[in-house]
Design a protein around this motif. Sequence first.
Motif, PDB file in Angstrom:
ATOM      1  N   LEU A 128      -3.206  14.697  12.698  1.00  0.00           N
ATOM      2  CA  LEU A 128      -4.398  15.185  11.989  1.00  0.00           C
ATOM      3  C   LEU A 128      -5.441  15.656  12.997  1.00  0.00           C
ATOM      4  O   LEU A 128      -6.039  16.723  12.853  1.00  0.00           O
ATOM      5  N   VAL A 129      -5.653  14.828  14.019  1.00  0.00           N
ATOM      6  CA  VAL A 129      -6.678  15.154  15.015  1.00  0.00           C
ATOM      7  C   VAL A 129      -6.324  16.456  15.732  1.00  0.00           C
ATOM      8  O   VAL A 129      -7.174  17.315  15.968  1.00  0.00           O
ATOM      9  N   ARG A 130      -5.047  16.616  16.048  1.00  0.00           N
ATOM     10  CA  ARG A 130      -4.597  17.831  16.745  1.00  0.00           C
ATOM     11  C   ARG A 130      -4.909  19.081  15.922  1.00  0.00           C
ATOM     12  O   ARG A 130      -5.220  20.140  16.451  1.00  0.00           O
ATOM     13  N   ALA A 131      -4.859  18.928  14.578  1.00  0.00           N
ATOM     14  CA  ALA A 131      -5.109  20.085  13.706  1.00  0.00           C
ATOM     15  C   ALA A 131      -6.603  20.330  13.490  1.00  0.00           C
ATOM     16  O   ALA A 131      -6.980  21.306  12.855  1.00  0.00           O
ATOM     17  N   GLY A 132      -7.440  19.419  13.968  1.00  0.00           N
ATOM     18  CA  GLY A 132      -8.877  19.623  13.805  1.00  0.00           C
ATOM     19  C   GLY A 132      -9.503  18.738  12.745  1.00  0.00           C
ATOM     20  O   GLY A 132     -10.653  18.959  12.353  1.00  0.00           O
ATOM     21  N   VAL A 133      -8.766  17.745  12.261  1.00  0.00           N
ATOM     22  CA  VAL A 133      -9.383  16.810  11.314  1.00  0.00           C
ATOM     23  C   VAL A 133     -10.337  15.912  12.105  1.00  0.00           C
ATOM     24  O   VAL A 133      -9.954  15.322  13.113  1.00  0.00           O
ATOM     25  N   VAL A 134     -11.588  15.871  11.664  1.00  0.00           N
ATOM     26  CA  VAL A 134     -12.587  15.057  12.369  1.00  0.00           C
ATOM     27  C   VAL A 134     -13.072  13.890  11.521  1.00  0.00           C
ATOM     28  O   VAL A 134     -13.641  12.937  12.033  1.00  0.00           O
ATOM     29  N   GLN A 135     -12.872  13.991  10.214  1.00  0.00           N
ATOM     30  CA  GLN A 135     -13.373  12.929   9.336  1.00  0.00           C
ATOM     31  C   GLN A 135     -12.366  12.653   8.235  1.00  0.00           C
ATOM     32  O   GLN A 135     -11.859  13.586   7.616  1.00  0.00           O
ATOM     33  N   VAL A 136     -12.073  11.371   8.032  1.00  0.00           N
ATOM     34  CA  VAL A 136     -11.119  11.009   6.978  1.00  0.00           C
ATOM     35  C   VAL A 136     -11.749   9.996   6.029  1.00  0.00           C
ATOM     36  O   VAL A 136     -12.636   9.234   6.407  1.00  0.00           O
ATOM     37  N   GLN A 137     -11.259  10.028   4.802  1.00  0.00           N
ATOM     38  CA  GLN A 137     -11.642   9.009   3.816  1.00  0.00           C
ATOM     39  C   GLN A 137     -10.345   8.332   3.389  1.00  0.00           C
ATOM     40  O   GLN A 137      -9.598   8.866   2.571  1.00  0.00           O
ATOM     41  N   PRO A 138     -10.035   7.170   3.996  1.00  0.00           N
ATOM     42  CA  PRO A 138      -8.700   6.588   3.760  1.00  0.00           C
ATOM     43  C   PRO A 138      -8.616   5.623   2.576  1.00  0.00           C
ATOM     44  O   PRO A 138      -7.604   4.951   2.436  1.00  0.00           O
ATOM     45  N   GLY A 139      -9.648   5.515   1.761  1.00  0.00           N
ATOM     46  CA  GLY A 139      -9.555   4.606   0.613  1.00  0.00           C
ATOM     47  C   GLY A 139      -9.342   3.169   1.035  1.00  0.00           C
ATOM     48  O   GLY A 139      -8.483   2.468   0.500  1.00  0.00           O
ATOM     49  N   ILE A 140     -10.132   2.709   1.989  1.00  0.00           N
ATOM     50  CA  ILE A 140      -9.938   1.345   2.511  1.00  0.00           C
ATOM     51  C   ILE A 140     -10.338   0.295   1.477  1.00  0.00           C
ATOM     52  O   ILE A 140      -9.632  -0.685   1.265  1.00  0.00           O
ATOM     53  N   GLU A 141     -11.463   0.454   0.866  1.00  0.00           N
ATOM     54  CA  GLU A 141     -11.958  -0.330  -0.287  1.00  0.00           C
ATOM     55  C   GLU A 141     -12.255  -1.815  -0.035  1.00  0.00           C
ATOM     56  O   GLU A 141     -13.221  -2.347  -0.568  1.00  0.00           O
ATOM     57  N   ASN A 142     -11.431  -2.527   0.742  1.00  0.00           N
ATOM     58  CA  ASN A 142     -11.618  -3.972   0.904  1.00  0.00           C
ATOM     59  C   ASN A 142     -10.742  -4.410   2.073  1.00  0.00           C
ATOM     60  O   ASN A 142      -9.865  -3.645   2.502  1.00  0.00           O
ATOM     61  N   LEU A 143     -10.969  -5.601   2.617  1.00  0.00           N
ATOM     62  CA  LEU A 143     -10.130  -6.080   3.722  1.00  0.00           C
ATOM     63  C   LEU A 143      -9.358  -7.344   3.343  1.00  0.00           C
ATOM     64  O   LEU A 143      -8.750  -7.978   4.201  1.00  0.00           O
ATOM     65  N   SER A 144      -9.398  -7.717   2.072  1.00  0.00           N
ATOM     66  CA  SER A 144      -8.633  -8.885   1.624  1.00  0.00           C
ATOM     67  C   SER A 144      -7.339  -8.417   0.962  1.00  0.00           C
ATOM     68  O   SER A 144      -7.377  -7.648  -0.012  1.00  0.00           O
ATOM     69  N   SER A 145      -6.205  -8.894   1.460  1.00  0.00           N
ATOM     70  CA  SER A 145      -4.917  -8.464   0.885  1.00  0.00           C
ATOM     71  C   SER A 145      -4.807  -8.847  -0.586  1.00  0.00           C
ATOM     72  O   SER A 145      -4.237  -8.109  -1.387  1.00  0.00           O
ATOM     73  N   ARG A 146      -5.355 -10.018  -0.935  1.00  0.00           N
ATOM     74  CA  ARG A 146      -5.230 -10.450  -2.330  1.00  0.00           C
ATOM     75  C   ARG A 146      -6.034  -9.525  -3.253  1.00  0.00           C
ATOM     76  O   ARG A 146      -5.577  -9.121  -4.313  1.00  0.00           O
ATOM     77  N   VAL A 147      -7.239  -9.153  -2.800  1.00  0.00           N
ATOM     78  CA  VAL A 147      -8.059  -8.255  -3.627  1.00  0.00           C
ATOM     79  C   VAL A 147      -7.428  -6.854  -3.655  1.00  0.00           C
ATOM     80  O   VAL A 147      -7.384  -6.194  -4.700  1.00  0.00           O
ATOM     81  N   LEU A 148      -6.887  -6.413  -2.527  1.00  0.00           N
ATOM     82  CA  LEU A 148      -6.218  -5.102  -2.488  1.00  0.00           C
ATOM     83  C   LEU A 148      -5.006  -5.103  -3.417  1.00  0.00           C
ATOM     84  O   LEU A 148      -4.676  -4.097  -4.042  1.00  0.00           O
ATOM     85  N   ASP A 149      -4.368  -6.259  -3.509  1.00  0.00           N
ATOM     86  CA  ASP A 149      -3.229  -6.416  -4.408  1.00  0.00           C
ATOM     87  C   ASP A 149      -3.683  -6.335  -5.869  1.00  0.00           C
ATOM     88  O   ASP A 149      -3.030  -5.703  -6.697  1.00  0.00           O
ATOM     89  N   ILE A 150      -4.807  -6.977  -6.154  1.00  0.00           N
ATOM     90  CA  ILE A 150      -5.344  -6.933  -7.526  1.00  0.00           C
ATOM     91  C   ILE A 150      -5.597  -5.484  -7.928  1.00  0.00           C
ATOM     92  O   ILE A 150      -5.340  -5.069  -9.046  1.00  0.00           O
ATOM     93  N   MET A 151      -6.093  -4.681  -6.970  1.00  0.00           N
ATOM     94  CA  MET A 151      -6.394  -3.278  -7.324  1.00  0.00           C
ATOM     95  C   MET A 151      -5.181  -2.361  -7.156  1.00  0.00           C
ATOM     96  O   MET A 151      -5.284  -1.157  -7.319  1.00  0.00           O
ATOM     97  N   LYS A 152      -4.015  -2.934  -6.778  1.00  0.00           N
ATOM     98  CA  LYS A 152      -2.757  -2.183  -6.601  1.00  0.00           C
ATOM     99  C   LYS A 152      -2.882  -1.064  -5.568  1.00  0.00           C
ATOM    100  O   LYS A 152      -2.421   0.063  -5.768  1.00  0.00           O
ATOM    101  N   LYS A 153      -3.529  -1.401  -4.459  1.00  0.00           N
ATOM    102  CA  LYS A 153      -3.797  -0.379  -3.453  1.00  0.00           C
ATOM    103  C   LYS A 153      -2.586  -0.126  -2.561  1.00  0.00           C
ATOM    104  O   LYS A 153      -2.504   0.891  -1.871  1.00  0.00           O
ATOM    105  N   GLY A 154      -1.679  -1.100  -2.498  1.00  0.00           N
ATOM    106  CA  GLY A 154      -0.450  -0.871  -1.731  1.00  0.00           C
ATOM    107  C   GLY A 154      -0.618  -1.018  -0.234  1.00  0.00           C
ATOM    108  O   GLY A 154       0.231  -0.541   0.531  1.00  0.00           O
TER     109      GLY A 154
END
Length: 378
Positions: A128-154
């Motif tokens: 991505l960086v090589r192509a010129g991507v400078v900013q990403v929005q990766p949908g991080i949402e939370n840092l707890s695996s259990r909460v990420l599981d509740i939201m089915k974030k994968g």
Amino acid sequence: PLDPSRIVAPDFDGYPERFERSAASAWVEPKLVLEGARGCWWGEKHHCTFCGLNGSFMTFRSKSPERFHEELVTLAGRHRMLDVYLVDNILDMEYLRTLLPWIADSGHDFRIQCEIKSNMRYEQLRELVRAGVVQVQPGIENLSSRVLDIMKKGVGGCQNVRMLRDARSLGLTVMWNFLYGFPGEKEEDYLPLLDQFPALAHLPPMDGASRIALERFSPYFNVPELGFPERSPDEQYAITYDLPPEELAELAYLFETPPAGIGGQVERELLHAVGEWSRAHSRSWLKYVDSGEEIVVLGDRPGFPETELVLTGSFETELFRTLARPRSADYLRRRFGQDAKLATKLDEWAASGLVFTESGEYVHVVAEDNNQELLQLR
Ligand code: SF4
């Protein structure tokens, strides 16, 4: 859904000239706002429980890379604009093999923003960086695996920290929000995270933390039993439209609900810790250089003594390299044996903020040395 080949290219004729004459031109750069895809390939399989973004057409469909490349290069040339904002809800992973290398190899000096999934690997982010991507929005949402599981974030908490670390190593700006208020989440999901936020101060902080809103088209909206049986149209609709409540309920996208999940003291602690991370970020750095023989780790973060460590010997250096990816305690025991020595080292690195641990997994949080400190000013 409309076939992607029939989605017309946006027409920017006249926009740059009008933008140039507007007061806004003094403080923002105009961008080409483009669309490569609609729908979401992740949501097709596991719809994130809070997400209403894709309306009734989740099916992922993208323009052919040839067509989208042509559109991008033509519009950039016509309007003399290199800043590009991709509105796609999620990047087409096929573009990693096609569109992005073509852009990188063409030498165009684009500055691209796009949305991705947070489990993209370091090599993919580098493309991505090589192509010129400078900013990403990766949908991080939370840092707890259990909460990420509740939201089915994968993804898990350690994977999300790895994304923040690799983005830091590669000089990518990350936009993310910390979401909470999920039915079934508990105080215990958050307290161990808050203790570790100071160790992450050098990594891209969230833009804020907020309680999730109930969105039309989301699983939480469609299935009230998931936790939000009571709902009413967000107050903005009554201010905007002079309509009876039943009609507002038919047209609203956002709904108010009684709060779910955490609240009270732990919510206040979370919001405080989020603010602290943000405030500490510009003064924080933690990086390593791996010479093959040894690994030098240097850094300075509020809340920790200055870090100046030299990892030597095959046990320490291999353990550090292995923790570039999230690893379970079981995996590490199988790989390194030496139960007591391993446990002592992991505890030591967790206490000195070199390692993030969550849901039985470990990942190191040290970015590669890339001489990019000044870019982290916000
Ligand atoms: S939150 Fe993102 S990944 Fe999840 S379904 Fe919505 S668009 Fe897809």
